[in-house]
Design a protein around this motif. Structure first.
Motif, short mmCIF file in Angstrom:
data_model
loop_
_atom_site.label_atom_id
_atom_site.label_comp_id
_atom_site.label_asym_id
_atom_site.label_seq_id
_atom_site.Cartn_x
_atom_site.Cartn_y
_atom_site.Cartn_z
N LEU A 1 6.99 20.02 6.01
CA LEU A 1 6.10 20.89 6.04
C LEU A 1 6.35 22.32 5.34
O LEU A 1 5.35 22.88 4.89
CB LEU A 1 5.90 21.02 7.75
N LYS A 2 7.43 22.65 5.45
CA LYS A 2 7.65 23.99 4.52
C LYS A 2 7.53 23.64 3.05
O LYS A 2 7.10 24.32 2.46
CB LYS A 2 9.24 24.26 4.88
N PHE A 3 8.14 22.56 2.60
CA PHE A 3 7.83 22.36 1.12
C PHE A 3 6.20 22.12 0.88
O PHE A 3 5.98 22.72 -0.11
CB PHE A 3 8.50 20.70 1.02
N ALA A 4 5.52 21.71 1.73
CA ALA A 4 4.00 21.58 1.67
C ALA A 4 3.48 22.82 1.59
O ALA A 4 2.50 23.09 0.81
CB ALA A 4 3.46 20.47 2.58
N SER A 5 3.84 23.57 2.39
CA SER A 5 3.42 25.01 2.61
C SER A 5 3.53 25.90 1.42
O SER A 5 2.82 26.77 0.92
CB SER A 5 3.89 25.69 3.83
N LEU B 1 5.14 14.39 13.20
CA LEU B 1 5.11 14.78 11.84
C LEU B 1 3.36 15.10 11.43
O LEU B 1 2.94 15.83 11.00
CB LEU B 1 5.84 14.13 10.90
N LYS B 2 2.93 13.95 11.73
CA LYS B 2 1.31 13.51 11.18
C LYS B 2 0.58 14.67 11.79
O LYS B 2 -0.20 15.33 11.43
CB LYS B 2 1.07 12.32 11.38
N ARG B 3 0.55 14.90 13.37
CA ARG B 3 0.12 15.86 14.32
C ARG B 3 0.35 17.18 13.60
O ARG B 3 -0.77 17.96 13.63
CB ARG B 3 0.36 15.66 15.49
N LYS B 4 1.66 17.46 13.44
CA LYS B 4 1.72 18.82 12.74
C LYS B 4 1.31 19.15 11.61
O LYS B 4 0.82 20.37 11.55
CB LYS B 4 3.38 19.23 12.95
N ALA B 5 1.30 18.15 10.80
CA ALA B 5 0.65 18.35 9.21
C ALA B 5 -0.94 18.68 9.39
O ALA B 5 -1.46 19.58 8.87
CB ALA B 5 0.66 17.36 8.53
N ASN B 6 -1.52 17.88 10.49
CA ASN B 6 -2.93 18.09 10.54
C ASN B 6 -3.31 19.62 11.20
O ASN B 6 -4.43 20.02 10.94
CB ASN B 6 -3.50 16.93 11.57
N GLU B 7 -2.26 19.96 12.46
CA GLU B 7 -2.57 20.98 12.85
C GLU B 7 -2.52 22.39 11.81
O GLU B 7 -3.07 23.44 12.05
CB GLU B 7 -1.60 21.05 14.17
N GLN B 8 -1.74 22.12 10.96
CA GLN B 8 -1.28 23.22 10.08
C GLN B 8 -2.10 23.01 8.84
O GLN B 8 -2.09 23.97 7.97
CB GLN B 8 0.02 23.09 9.72
#
Length: 269
Positions: A56-60, A78-85
Motif C-alpha cells: 500500500l505504501k508503494f502504491a501511495s 489487503l483488498k479492503r484496505k486498498a479500497n478504503e484508501q
C-alpha cells in the motif's frame, strides 16, 4: 502449506510493524533502503504482502504495484484496505515460488519480505529466487528479507530457556529449522538463515549484490529502551542505525537482514 496459512490467519500482521518502535525501525529501514529504486511508475511486485503495509505504501507513491499473498484472510484484508484508501494495485492470492500471472521481464523491483522466513527446503528457496529473476527486467532489483538463525538462538536464550537443549540448538544451527514441540508454532513453520547463505542463494541465481543490511541492528536486544524512546530520541537512534546498518558484523545479531541485488544480463539462473 495449510499449517503456514493457519499461522497467519487471525493475526494482526499489519500492526506488527507499527505497534512498537523496534518494529517501526524495521519498516523505516527497509523503506529507506528501497527508496532510491521506487518512484511513480516503477513496476514493483511484493511477494508475501500480508495485509499490505509495504504494498500500500508503494502504491501511495505512485508505483505500479502487484501484491502476492498466500493466506486468504490476509488477501481479503489487503483488498479492503486498498479500497478504503482509494489505492489501485493488483492483488493476488498466490505462492512466491510460482507467480505465472506476472509477466517475464516485466518488473523493475521484486520485494520478498516474508516468504524466506518459511520456505523450509532448498528447492523452495531456489524456486522463489528463480521466479523473481524471471519476472524482473534486465538490471531489475530484488530485495530479500530473512530472519537470522543466530538471532533466534539468542532470543531463545533470553526468552525461552526450555529450548536451550543440545538438540534444538544443533538442529537450528545446522538446518535453520526448529521442529521442537516446545517451541511456538511460528518457529515450527519457520526457516532461519545465515547472512552468508542469503548472499550465496541470491548470487547463484543470476544476481549481483548491491547492499546487505541489518534492518534491526542489535536493537532487538535493547528493545525495552528503544520502545520507550520519545519521538525525538527514536529519530536520533534511527539516523544512527541507518549509518551503521551496512556494517557486516551486525548482520548475524539482527533479527532481520535485507539483501538487495541487481539482475545480471546473463542467462545464468
Amino acid at each position: 502449506m495449510q499449517e503456514l496459512i493457519d499461522q497467519y490467519t487471525g493475526v494482526d500482521e499489519d500492526g506488527r510493524l507499527t505497534r512498537q518502535l523496534i518494529t517501526q525501525m524495521e519498516f523505516d529501514t527497509t523503506m529507506h533502503v528501497l527508496s532510491e529504486y521506487l518512484a511513480a511508475g516503477t513496476k514493483v511486485t511484493e511477494q508475501g504482502a500480508a495485509t499490505g503495509r509495504y504494498s500500500l505504501k508503494f502504491a501511495s507513491m505512485g508505483c505500479d504495484t502487484t501484491a502476492v499473498e498466500l493466506a486468504p484472510e490476509q488477501v481479503s484484508i489487503l483488498k479492503r484496505k486498498a479500497n478504503e484508501q482509494g489505492l489501485q494495485l493488483d492483488i493476488y492470492e498466490g505462492n512466491a515460488c510460482s507467480v505465472p500471472f506476472v509477466e517475464s521481464n516485466s518488473q523493475d523491483v521484486c520485494v520478498i519480505l516474508g516468504p524466506l522466513y518459511h520456505l523450509q527446503t532448498q528447492m523452495q528457496r531456489d524456486q522463489a529466487i528463480r521466479e523473481a529473476h524471471r519476472i524482473l527486467k534486465p538490471d531489475g532489483i530484488i530485495a530479500v528479507a530473512y530472519i537470522s538463525r543466530f538471532f533466534v538462538a539468542g532470543m531463545f536464550a533470553q526468552q525461552s530457556a526450555q529450548l536451550i537443549t543440545p538438540d534444538v540448538l544443533s538442529t537450528l544451527l545446522e538446518t535453520g529449522l526448529v521442529p521442537s514441540k516446545l517451541a511456538d508454532s511460528f518457529f515450527n513453520v519457520g526457516y532461519f538463515a545465515t547472512p552468508a547463505e542469503m548472499e550465496s542463494l541470491v548470487g547463484k541465481h543470476g544476481f549481483t549484490k548491491l547492499r546487505h543490511v541489518s534492518t534491526d541492528g542489535f536493537g532487538r536486544y535493547i528493545s525495552f529502551g528503544v520502545n520507550n524512546f520519545t519521538q525525538a530520541q527514536y529519530q536520533t537512534w534511527l539516523n544512527y542505525h541507518l549509518k551503521t546498518c551496512d556494517e557486516p558484523s551486525l548482520l548475524g545479531s539482527s533479527n532481520h537482514g535485507l539483501m538487495l541485488a541487481k539482475k545480471s544480463n546473463s542467462d545464468r539462473v
